[in-house]
Structures are given as structure tokens and as C-alpha cells.
Design a protein around this motif. Structure first.
Motif, PDB file in Angstrom:
ATOM      1  N   LEU A 112       6.233  -3.284  -4.863  1.00 37.96           N
ATOM      2  CA  LEU A 112       4.912  -3.228  -4.256  1.00 37.96           C
ATOM      3  C   LEU A 112       3.850  -3.407  -5.335  1.00 37.96           C
ATOM      4  O   LEU A 112       3.816  -2.638  -6.294  1.00 37.96           O
ATOM      5  CB  LEU A 112       4.675  -1.882  -3.569  1.00 37.96           C
ATOM      6  N   TRP A 114      -0.020  -3.098  -6.761  1.00 38.42           N
ATOM      7  CA  TRP A 114      -0.997  -2.034  -6.538  1.00 38.42           C
ATOM      8  C   TRP A 114      -1.955  -2.368  -5.395  1.00 38.42           C
ATOM      9  O   TRP A 114      -2.429  -1.468  -4.708  1.00 38.42           O
ATOM     10  CB  TRP A 114      -1.777  -1.748  -7.816  1.00 38.42           C
ATOM     11  N   ILE A 117      -0.931  -0.924  -2.033  1.00 43.64           N
ATOM     12  CA  ILE A 117      -0.883   0.530  -1.893  1.00 43.64           C
ATOM     13  C   ILE A 117      -2.294   1.051  -1.680  1.00 43.64           C
ATOM     14  O   ILE A 117      -3.189   0.802  -2.484  1.00 43.64           O
ATOM     15  CB  ILE A 117      -0.226   1.191  -3.120  1.00 43.64           C
ATOM     16  N   VAL A 120      -2.245   7.572  -2.530  1.00 42.64           N
ATOM     17  CA  VAL A 120      -1.108   8.370  -2.995  1.00 42.64           C
ATOM     18  C   VAL A 120      -1.393   9.817  -2.614  1.00 42.64           C
ATOM     19  O   VAL A 120      -2.501  10.311  -2.830  1.00 42.64           O
ATOM     20  CB  VAL A 120      -0.901   8.254  -4.518  1.00 42.64           C
ATOM     21  N   PHE A 133       3.501   7.207  -1.484  1.00 47.12           N
ATOM     22  CA  PHE A 133       2.689   6.013  -1.685  1.00 47.12           C
ATOM     23  C   PHE A 133       2.491   5.354  -0.320  1.00 47.12           C
ATOM     24  O   PHE A 133       3.428   4.810   0.246  1.00 47.12           O
ATOM     25  CB  PHE A 133       3.384   5.038  -2.642  1.00 47.12           C
ATOM     26  N   ARG A 134       1.275   5.398   0.199  1.00 51.31           N
ATOM     27  CA  ARG A 134       0.983   4.811   1.514  1.00 51.31           C
ATOM     28  C   ARG A 134       0.467   3.392   1.333  1.00 51.31           C
ATOM     29  O   ARG A 134      -0.427   3.144   0.537  1.00 51.31           O
ATOM     30  CB  ARG A 134      -0.035   5.644   2.259  1.00 51.31           C
ATOM     31  N   THR A 135       1.056   2.475   2.102  1.00 55.33           N
ATOM     32  CA  THR A 135       0.676   1.070   1.983  1.00 55.33           C
ATOM     33  C   THR A 135      -0.549   0.764   2.834  1.00 55.33           C
ATOM     34  O   THR A 135      -0.892   1.499   3.766  1.00 55.33           O
ATOM     35  CB  THR A 135       1.833   0.151   2.427  1.00 55.33           C
ATOM     36  N   GLY A 162       5.165   5.809   4.503  1.00 54.80           N
ATOM     37  CA  GLY A 162       4.909   5.792   3.072  1.00 54.80           C
ATOM     38  C   GLY A 162       6.197   5.844   2.264  1.00 54.80           C
ATOM     39  O   GLY A 162       7.194   6.416   2.699  1.00 54.80           O
ATOM     40  N   THR A 181       0.516   6.406 -12.232  1.00 50.73           N
ATOM     41  CA  THR A 181      -0.105   5.650 -11.142  1.00 50.73           C
ATOM     42  C   THR A 181      -1.613   5.602 -11.325  1.00 50.73           C
ATOM     43  O   THR A 181      -2.227   4.535 -11.202  1.00 50.73           O
ATOM     44  CB  THR A 181       0.256   6.288  -9.778  1.00 50.73           C
TER      45      THR A 181
END
Length: 192
Positions: A112, A114, A117, A120, A133-135, A162, A181
Motif C-alpha cells: 500500500l 501512503w 492510507i 492510522v 491502517f485504514r485505506t 483496515g 509511519t
């Protein structure tokens, strides 16, 4: 943090801690093994009691539900042991760098960037911490920069709930994952 600092910041490689994985799976395996012993004892007891009252065939028939449950519990114990072995020998499970995150999970590989995303989050489950980690809404396996070998149905579930990495069984603290991150995204993705 400037782009020059991000480029020189070394990637974070998260590996598996085999002893921590074994410790995490110890309680479920002990529970399943204890349950197997209890069910086997009850099945033998029911068979003996019914056999003495109505004959051996009735005893076996009366114990059939316990025997079916016993076979399912043995299957569950074997699968749990296999999963523990797979996770203990997984090696590198996550790499975080300037491009994004690269995860190797039992379902396949997930890369993925950044940009894919959105946020977080940090969640606590018992004494373990989980980074989520939510897309971005609408991300699919065909979205730009996404690379995956995960089946589309599982990818949709990951996109909805996520991508998660927990503190049980990894060789770095979850806070280090969150700090890396934040560093690689210039502070855009900070756990809330």
C-alpha cells in the motif's frame, strides 16, 4: 521533516518473534487440549452407561454427538498448532519505507502506498496493542500503486476494516511502527 530526511531515514523491517507467537498461542492450545480430554471422557462415560442399560449399539449412538464434537475439536487443535507454526516461521511481516507499507500476511502480499492510507488508529485488546491502517474509501486491488496477491474478497474486507498489525508476535513495539509511519508520512498519519 523534509523530503531529504525521509529519503535517508532507514526502512523499518518488522519480523516475527517466534517465542512471543508460541506464548500467544499457548493458552488457546491448552484450552482446546483440555476440552478434548473432557469430551473424550464424557463420550466414554455416556457409551458405558448406555451400553450397560440398552446394549453397546445404543451406547455408541448416545455418544455420537460427543464423538462428532471431539473430532471437530481435534481438527481445531491441529489447525491452531499449524497456524502457530506458520506465524512463528513467518520471518519479515511488514516493511515500512518512504513509498508505503509492504506486508506479508497468511493470505498473501499487500503493498500500500501512503496515498492509499487515510488514517492510522491504535486499539487495545487486553494487554496487546493493534495498529490499524485504514485505506482511502474506494481503494481496490487495481488502484494506482497497490500491489497484492490477496483474493479480492479478502482485500475488500481489509479495505473495510483496515489492515491490522498487533503487538503479539512481532519483534518491534507497535509504537515503533506508529513512529515510523508518522516519520515517513511527514506527520500526516499519526495514530489517534
Amino acid at each position: 521533516m523534509t523530503d531529504a530526511n525521509i529519503a535517508t531515514f532507514p526502512p523499518l523491517v518488522v519480523g516475527t518473534d517466534p517465542e512471543a507467537v508460541r506464548k500467544a498461542f499457548r493458552l488457546p492450545l491448552a484450552f482446546v487440549a483440555g476440552f478434548i480430554v473432557v469430551i473424550a471422557f464424557v463420550a466414554v462415560l455416556v457409551t458405558a452407561m448406555m451400553a450397560s442399560l440398552s446394549g453397546f449399539g445404543s451406547g455408541v449412538l448416545a455418544a455420537l454427538p460427543f464423538l462428532i464434537t471431539l473430532s471437530y475439536m481435534v481438527y481445531l487443535a491441529v489447525r491452531t498448532a499449524q497456524t502457530a507454526g506458520e506465524r512463528a516461521s513467518a520471518g519479515t511481516v511488514l516493511t515500512i519505507d518512504a513509498a508505503g507499507l509492504n506486508a506479508t500476511i497468511p493470505q498473501g502480499v499487500l503493498v500500500l502506498p501512503w496515498q492509499a492510507i487515510e488514517s492510522v488508529a491504535l486499539q487495545k485488546r487486553g494487554r496487546h496493542r493493534i495498529a490499524i491502517f485504514r485505506t482511502v474509501h474506494g481503494v481496490t486491488p487495481d488502484s494506482p500503486g497497490i500491489q497484492t496477491t490477496i483474493k479480492p474478497g479478502i482485500f475488500r474486507l481489509l479495505a473495510k476494516k483496515g489492515f491490522r498489525i498487533g503487538s503479539a508476535g512481532i519483534d518491534v513495539p507497535v509504537q515503533t511502527v506508529l513512529d515510523a509511519t508518522a516519520a515517513f508520512t511527514g506527520g500526516r498519519l499519526v495514530a489517534r
